[in-house]
Design an enzyme around this catalytic site. Structure first.
Site, PDB file in Angstrom:
ATOM      1  N   LYS A 179       0.854  -1.192   0.000  1.00 15.76           N
ATOM      2  CA  LYS A 179       0.000   0.000   0.000  1.00 15.76           C
ATOM      3  C   LYS A 179       0.886   1.236   0.000  1.00 15.76           C
ATOM      4  O   LYS A 179       1.428   1.634   1.020  1.00 15.76           O
ATOM      5  CB  LYS A 179      -0.946   0.025   1.205  1.00 15.76           C
ATOM      6  CG  LYS A 179      -2.010   1.143   1.067  1.00 15.76           C
ATOM      7  CD  LYS A 179      -2.489   1.680   2.379  1.00 15.76           C
ATOM      8  CE  LYS A 179      -1.514   2.615   3.029  1.00 15.76           C
ATOM      9  NZ  LYS A 179      -1.396   3.920   2.329  1.00 15.76           N
ATOM     10  N   GLU A 253       9.731   0.627  11.191  1.00 11.76           N
ATOM     11  CA  GLU A 253      10.805   1.608  11.041  1.00 11.76           C
ATOM     12  C   GLU A 253      10.136   2.962  11.161  1.00 11.76           C
ATOM     13  O   GLU A 253       9.375   3.375  10.289  1.00 11.76           O
ATOM     14  CB  GLU A 253      11.516   1.435   9.697  1.00 11.76           C
ATOM     15  CG  GLU A 253      12.853   2.147   9.637  1.00 11.76           C
ATOM     16  CD  GLU A 253      12.735   3.534   9.061  1.00 11.76           C
ATOM     17  OE1 GLU A 253      12.704   4.496   9.870  1.00 11.76           O
ATOM     18  OE2 GLU A 253      12.686   3.679   7.833  1.00 11.76           O
ATOM     19  N   CYS A 289      13.954  10.264   7.979  1.00  9.03           N
ATOM     20  CA  CYS A 289      13.815   9.839   9.370  1.00  9.03           C
ATOM     21  C   CYS A 289      15.144   9.753  10.105  1.00  9.03           C
ATOM     22  O   CYS A 289      15.199   9.971  11.318  1.00  9.03           O
ATOM     23  CB  CYS A 289      13.086   8.498   9.435  1.00  9.03           C
ATOM     24  SG  CYS A 289      13.811   7.240   8.354  1.00  9.03           S
TER      25      CYS A 289
END
Length: 484
Positions: A179, A253, A289
């Site tokens: 997705k 994550e 990130c």
């Protein structure tokens, strides 16, 4: 590229969506509508999971292929992505504002690197081993694929982070429902086209774009055996709650607020470290990130570090993400820009000293741009230094000695990345070992495909990349056999 895509790749076929819902894509560069893609709903996820389950469970299906045959099919997918590399870089840059020069180095290339790396690991992996027992006899240990994987991918590195999941999973013999995030769907269509063109069998990879509700439905779907999720810590906690209740394996994550520790012996010549320091602190407009947005500076050189970091930020070329000269493009959405600007305003109210940036660039009246911003005289508990902002905002925090630097680096909820800058690699290694984080770089930061990547604390659970990434998609079974 067409401005509307109205099909999903499910079961190896281009499938008509079960609803008329669509995802509208707006350019972060000029706020114009770029087009739309059909949005998946629950019925589409059901169909995709069914197709992945059929591909996994069928006699002679994907998990039962010899490893070298799976590897060869994976390499044809890499080849198909190679043929679309420029289109992929353009599509990602167009949608999320990633500078196209960076997209060409990462989004257009790294997935193929991972596919070929894991194809090699699949060929070399011992999926069955024998071990002598202490109680007599021996044990046969099998490593078999975990099953059908629901992979939920963020918008900031959509192709790279998809490959973090499907490349090792395919090598293990798993099948997938992917997705993509609604912000980056055009590149997902290109990826689906590559899958359809490759030798990956029908149903092994299914791609259904959708929003938050669609992702939540996939996470909880009874036909899913494992979830692989990359996204915010807030969303990751929700995913973990669902998977915990189902006792479903999950790899998470999540967010980060990493520290870039500049030691007192570091070379601060921007001609030497500028490019690497930029990549470690401001990559992809700060929408990364693992980057080190907390710059830790020794008090003996604090003013010098502030000047160097500020000069770096002020020197960067801000502009349209599709311009090859651009180093800082727009943020992905107006909502994200609002969030970043709110954090900047709060930092100024707190008394943090703004040294550069802090606003919108001149001459870019449309688009979601924020100039690279640096704050000095910031304490480690200030929200601008504590919370993930996901934009081009850096803070410079002073420390007394190496031990103090490690203490400050660890005094944070996150633990995903980090870096140490020094002229003494052994000293850098000693400091890096003290940082509580899943990954740390010395004089640079770049995840390597051969090494495990992931976080501790609020940065997630589990690891991707390396042989450990393959192991995350395998289940262990011990078969005890008596002595003959």
């Amino acid at each position: 590229m067409s401005t509307h895509f109205d099909k999903f790749l499910i079961g190896g076929r281009w499938t008509t969506p079960s609803s008329n819902e669509e995802i509208v894509v707006v350019s972060p560069n000029d706020e114009r509508r770029l087009g739309s893609v059909a949005a998946g709903v629950q019925a589409d996820i059901d169909a995709a999971v069914d197709a992945a389950r059929a591909a996994f469970d069928a006699p002679g299906g994907w998990p039962n292929w010899p490893a070298d045959k799976r590897a060869a099919a994976m390499e044809t997918l890499a080849d198909a992505l190679d043929r679309r590399s420029e289109q992929l870089a353009h599509a990602v840059s167009t949608q999320n504002g990633m500078p196209v020069a960076i997209a060409g180095q990462l989004e257009a290339v790294f997935p193929q690197v991972l596919l070929r790396y894991y194809a090699q690991l699949a060929r070399a992996e011992e999926f069955i081993t024998e071990r002598p027992g202490l109680l007599g006899g021996h044990t046969t240990i099998t490593r078999t694929p975990v099953g059908v994987v629901g992979a939920i991918v963020p918008w900031n590195f959509p192709q790279v982070l998809s490959a973090f999941k499907y490349a090792p999973g395919l090598a293990a013999g798993c099948t997938f429902v992917i997705k993509p995030a609604p912000e980056t769907v055009f590149d997902a269509v290109l990826f689906a086209e590559a899958v359809a063109e490759s030798d990956i069998p029908a149903g092994v990879i299914n791609v259904v774009p959708g929003g938050r509700e669609t992702g939540a439905y996939l996470v909880a779907h009874p036909g899913i055996d494992k979830v692989a999720f990359t996204g915010s810590t807030t969303a990751g906690r929700e995913v973990a709650t669902v998977c915990g209740g189902l006792l479903r394996p999950v790899t998470l994550e999540l967010g980060g607020k990493s520290a870039a520790i500049i030691l007192d012996d570091a070379d601060l010549n921007l001609g030497v470290i500028g490019e690497k320091l930029f990549a470690a602190t401001l990559l992809n407009n700060g929408q990364t990130c693992f980057i080190g947005t907390r710059i830790l500076a020794p008090r003996s050189r604090y003013a010098e570090v502030v000047d160097v970091v500020s000069a770096l930020a002020a020197s960067l070329t801000v502009g349209n993400s599709l311009d090859p000269a651009t180093q800082i493009g727009p943020l992905v959405s107006s909502r994200q820009r609002d969030r970043v600007e709110s954090a900047i305003a709060a930092a100024q109210r707190s008394g943090a000293r703004l040294t550069t940036g802090g606003g919108r660039p001149n001459g870019l009246e449309s688009g979601w741009f924020v100039t690279p911003t640096v704050f000095a005289d910031v304490s480690n508990d200030n929200p601008v230094a504590r919370e993930e902002i996901f934009g081009p905002v850096l803070t410079v925090i002073g420390y007394d000695d190496d031990e103090d630097a490690v203490r400050i680096a660890n005094a944070n909820d996150y633990g995903l990345g980090g870096s140490v800058w020094t002229s003494d690699p052994q000293r850098g290694l000693a400091v890096a070992k003290g940082v509580r984080s899943g990954t740390v770089g010395i004089n640079h930061y770049l995840p390597d495909p051969t090494a495990p990547f992931g976080g501790v604390k609020a940065s997630g659970l589990g690891r991707e990349l390396g042989p450990e990434g393959l192991a995350a998609y395998l289940e262990l079974k011990s078969i005890y056999q008596p002595a003959e």
